[in-house]
Design a protein around this motif. Structure first.
Motif, PDB file in Angstrom:
ATOM      1  N   LEU A  32       0.765  -1.191   0.017  1.00  0.00           N
ATOM      2  CA  LEU A  32      -0.068  -0.192  -0.083  1.00  0.00           C
ATOM      3  C   LEU A  32       0.996   1.254   0.110  1.00  0.00           C
ATOM      4  CD1 LEU A  32      -2.731   1.274   0.027  1.00  0.00           C
ATOM      5  CD2 LEU A  32      -2.642   1.212   2.549  1.00  0.00           C
ATOM      6  N   THR A  33       1.815   1.124   0.841  1.00  0.00           N
ATOM      7  CA  THR A  33       2.692   2.364   0.733  1.00  0.00           C
ATOM      8  C   THR A  33       3.507   2.912  -0.148  1.00  0.00           C
ATOM      9  OG1 THR A  33       4.551   1.402   2.058  1.00  0.00           O
ATOM     10  CG2 THR A  33       2.833   2.358   3.231  1.00  0.00           C
ATOM     11  N   ALA A  34       3.769   1.597  -1.209  1.00  0.00           N
ATOM     12  CA  ALA A  34       4.335   1.808  -2.683  1.00  0.00           C
ATOM     13  C   ALA A  34       3.370   2.299  -3.589  1.00  0.00           C
ATOM     14  CB  ALA A  34       4.686   0.448  -2.843  1.00  0.00           C
ATOM     15  N   GLN A  35       2.240   2.634  -3.218  1.00  0.00           N
ATOM     16  CA  GLN A  35       1.260   3.273  -4.120  1.00  0.00           C
ATOM     17  C   GLN A  35       1.101   4.607  -3.629  1.00  0.00           C
ATOM     18  OE1 GLN A  35       0.065   1.756  -6.883  1.00  0.00           O
ATOM     19  NE2 GLN A  35       1.416   0.026  -6.176  1.00  0.00           N
ATOM     20  N   PHE A  36       2.089   5.518  -3.572  1.00  0.00           N
ATOM     21  CA  PHE A  36       2.383   6.870  -3.101  1.00  0.00           C
ATOM     22  C   PHE A  36       1.091   7.612  -3.629  1.00  0.00           C
ATOM     23  CE2 PHE A  36       3.948  11.030  -3.064  1.00  0.00           C
ATOM     24  CZ  PHE A  36       4.138  11.286  -1.676  1.00  0.00           C
ATOM     25  N   THR A  37       0.810   7.849  -4.676  1.00  0.00           N
ATOM     26  CA  THR A  37      -0.140   8.738  -5.166  1.00  0.00           C
ATOM     27  C   THR A  37      -1.542   8.164  -4.619  1.00  0.00           C
ATOM     28  OG1 THR A  37       0.991   9.097  -7.324  1.00  0.00           O
ATOM     29  CG2 THR A  37      -1.382  10.009  -7.217  1.00  0.00           C
ATOM     30  N   ALA A  38      -1.972   7.010  -4.764  1.00  0.00           N
ATOM     31  CA  ALA A  38      -3.321   6.673  -4.269  1.00  0.00           C
ATOM     32  C   ALA A  38      -3.155   6.965  -2.714  1.00  0.00           C
ATOM     33  CB  ALA A  38      -3.583   4.980  -4.675  1.00  0.00           C
ATOM     34  N   LEU A  39      -2.284   6.525  -2.053  1.00  0.00           N
ATOM     35  CA  LEU A  39      -2.157   6.836  -0.445  1.00  0.00           C
ATOM     36  C   LEU A  39      -2.242   8.229  -0.307  1.00  0.00           C
ATOM     37  CD1 LEU A  39      -2.007   5.336   2.165  1.00  0.00           C
ATOM     38  CD2 LEU A  39       0.332   5.477   2.087  1.00  0.00           C
ATOM     39  N   SER A  40      -1.793   9.012  -1.074  1.00  0.00           N
ATOM     40  CA  SER A  40      -1.708  10.376  -0.857  1.00  0.00           C
ATOM     41  C   SER A  40      -3.149  10.984  -0.994  1.00  0.00           C
ATOM     42  CB  SER A  40      -0.705  11.080  -1.995  1.00  0.00           C
ATOM     43  OG  SER A  40       0.416  10.920  -1.689  1.00  0.00           O
ATOM     44  N   ARG A  41      -3.724  10.590  -2.090  1.00  0.00           N
ATOM     45  CA  ARG A  41      -5.252  11.161  -2.144  1.00  0.00           C
ATOM     46  C   ARG A  41      -6.134  10.722  -1.023  1.00  0.00           C
ATOM     47  NH1 ARG A  41      -4.880   9.422  -8.466  1.00  0.00           N
ATOM     48  NH2 ARG A  41      -4.019  11.125  -9.274  1.00  0.00           N
ATOM     49  N   VAL A  42      -5.862   9.334  -0.708  1.00  0.00           N
ATOM     50  CA  VAL A  42      -6.522   8.965   0.576  1.00  0.00           C
ATOM     51  C   VAL A  42      -6.420   9.775   1.690  1.00  0.00           C
ATOM     52  CG1 VAL A  42      -7.199   6.935   2.106  1.00  0.00           C
ATOM     53  CG2 VAL A  42      -6.988   6.631  -0.230  1.00  0.00           C
ATOM     54  N   GLN A  43      -4.931  10.164   2.023  1.00  0.00           N
ATOM     55  CA  GLN A  43      -4.825  10.900   2.953  1.00  0.00           C
ATOM     56  C   GLN A  43      -5.428  12.303   3.091  1.00  0.00           C
ATOM     57  OE1 GLN A  43      -0.535  10.010   4.784  1.00  0.00           O
ATOM     58  NE2 GLN A  43      -0.615  10.181   2.943  1.00  0.00           N
ATOM     59  N   GLN A  44      -5.398  12.918   1.794  1.00  0.00           N
ATOM     60  CA  GLN A  44      -6.048  14.353   1.610  1.00  0.00           C
ATOM     61  C   GLN A  44      -7.370  14.166   1.874  1.00  0.00           C
ATOM     62  OE1 GLN A  44      -5.546  15.737  -2.548  1.00  0.00           O
ATOM     63  NE2 GLN A  44      -5.041  17.584  -1.654  1.00  0.00           N
ATOM     64  N   ARG A  45      -8.098  13.159   1.256  1.00  0.00           N
ATOM     65  CA  ARG A  45      -9.555  13.077   1.159  1.00  0.00           C
ATOM     66  C   ARG A  45      -9.968  12.838   2.756  1.00  0.00           C
ATOM     67  NH1 ARG A  45      -9.956   9.557  -2.907  1.00  0.00           N
ATOM     68  NH2 ARG A  45     -10.000   7.909  -1.394  1.00  0.00           N
ATOM     69  N   THR A  46      -9.334  12.105   3.481  1.00  0.00           N
ATOM     70  CA  THR A  46      -9.731  11.604   5.003  1.00  0.00           C
ATOM     71  C   THR A  46      -9.117  12.823   6.052  1.00  0.00           C
ATOM     72  OG1 THR A  46      -7.649  10.257   5.340  1.00  0.00           O
ATOM     73  CG2 THR A  46      -9.755   9.427   4.500  1.00  0.00           C
ATOM     74  N   GLY A  47      -7.986  13.380   5.616  1.00  0.00           N
ATOM     75  CA  GLY A  47      -7.491  14.184   6.541  1.00  0.00           C
ATOM     76  C   GLY A  47      -6.660  13.598   7.787  1.00  0.00           C
ATOM     77  N   ARG A  48      -6.442  12.226   7.296  1.00  0.00           N
ATOM     78  CA  ARG A  48      -5.505  11.385   8.299  1.00  0.00           C
ATOM     79  C   ARG A  48      -4.230  11.274   7.688  1.00  0.00           C
ATOM     80  NH1 ARG A  48      -8.525  12.798  12.193  1.00  0.00           N
ATOM     81  NH2 ARG A  48     -10.557  11.385  12.461  1.00  0.00           N
ATOM     82  N   LEU A  49      -3.300  11.161   8.579  1.00  0.00           N
ATOM     83  CA  LEU A  49      -1.781  10.964   8.181  1.00  0.00           C
ATOM     84  C   LEU A  49      -1.612   9.338   8.282  1.00  0.00           C
ATOM     85  CD1 LEU A  49       0.994  11.936   7.113  1.00  0.00           C
ATOM     86  CD2 LEU A  49       1.412  12.259   9.722  1.00  0.00           C
ATOM     87  N   PHE A  50      -1.048   8.660   7.322  1.00  0.00           N
ATOM     88  CA  PHE A  50      -1.101   7.351   7.206  1.00  0.00           C
ATOM     89  C   PHE A  50       0.502   7.206   7.993  1.00  0.00           C
ATOM     90  CE2 PHE A  50      -4.529   6.493   4.477  1.00  0.00           C
ATOM     91  CZ  PHE A  50      -5.231   5.995   5.123  1.00  0.00           C
TER      92      PHE A  50
END
Length: 122
Positions: A32-50
């Motif tokens: 999951l962390t290798a999918q940087f762009t997707a993970l960044s979008r989820v963080q941005q949408r949720t306001g949560r830092l993984f």
């Protein structure tokens, strides 16, 4: 990752947030962390830092095992763990030793961190 992020939000401590997880779950976290762009979008949408720190995985000191804090927190938040993926420390180590022998037979050692393969010059 949600549990790690919750611990980080509560403590501000990246090492404390590096909860021990089973080997299959850890591999999934790395995928999951290798999918940087997707993970960044989820963080941005949720306001949560993984939060995940491969460097600190070994600082934790103990591997995940059945019934530990991580499992208790997971089950409180999400229900029972799926035993196909939450493999206890002893079983995980036994499986890793089998893989270590196979990898060593082709020159890959230290659990994939080193190689004895003599590559040809390009």
């Amino acid at each position: 990752m949600a549990l790690k992020s919750a611990v980080y939000e509560l403590t501000g401590d990246e090492v404390a947030a590096e909860l021990p997880v089973s080997v299959p779950v850890d591999v999934s976290v790395h995928a999951l962390t290798a999918q940087f762009t997707a993970l960044s979008r989820v963080q941005q949408r949720t306001g949560r830092l993984f939060v995940h720190s491969t460097v600190n995985e070994h600082v934790v000191g103990t591997p995940w095992d059945v019934g530990d804090y991580t499992q208790q927190a997971y089950e409180a938040a999400f229900g029972p763990v799926d035993e196909r993926y939450w493999i206890g420390a002893a079983e995980a180590e036994q499986r890793r030793r089998v893989l270590d022998e196979r990898y060593e037979s082709i020159g890959i050692t230290e659990r994939g961190m080193a190689s004895e393969i003599a590559f040809a010059a390009a």
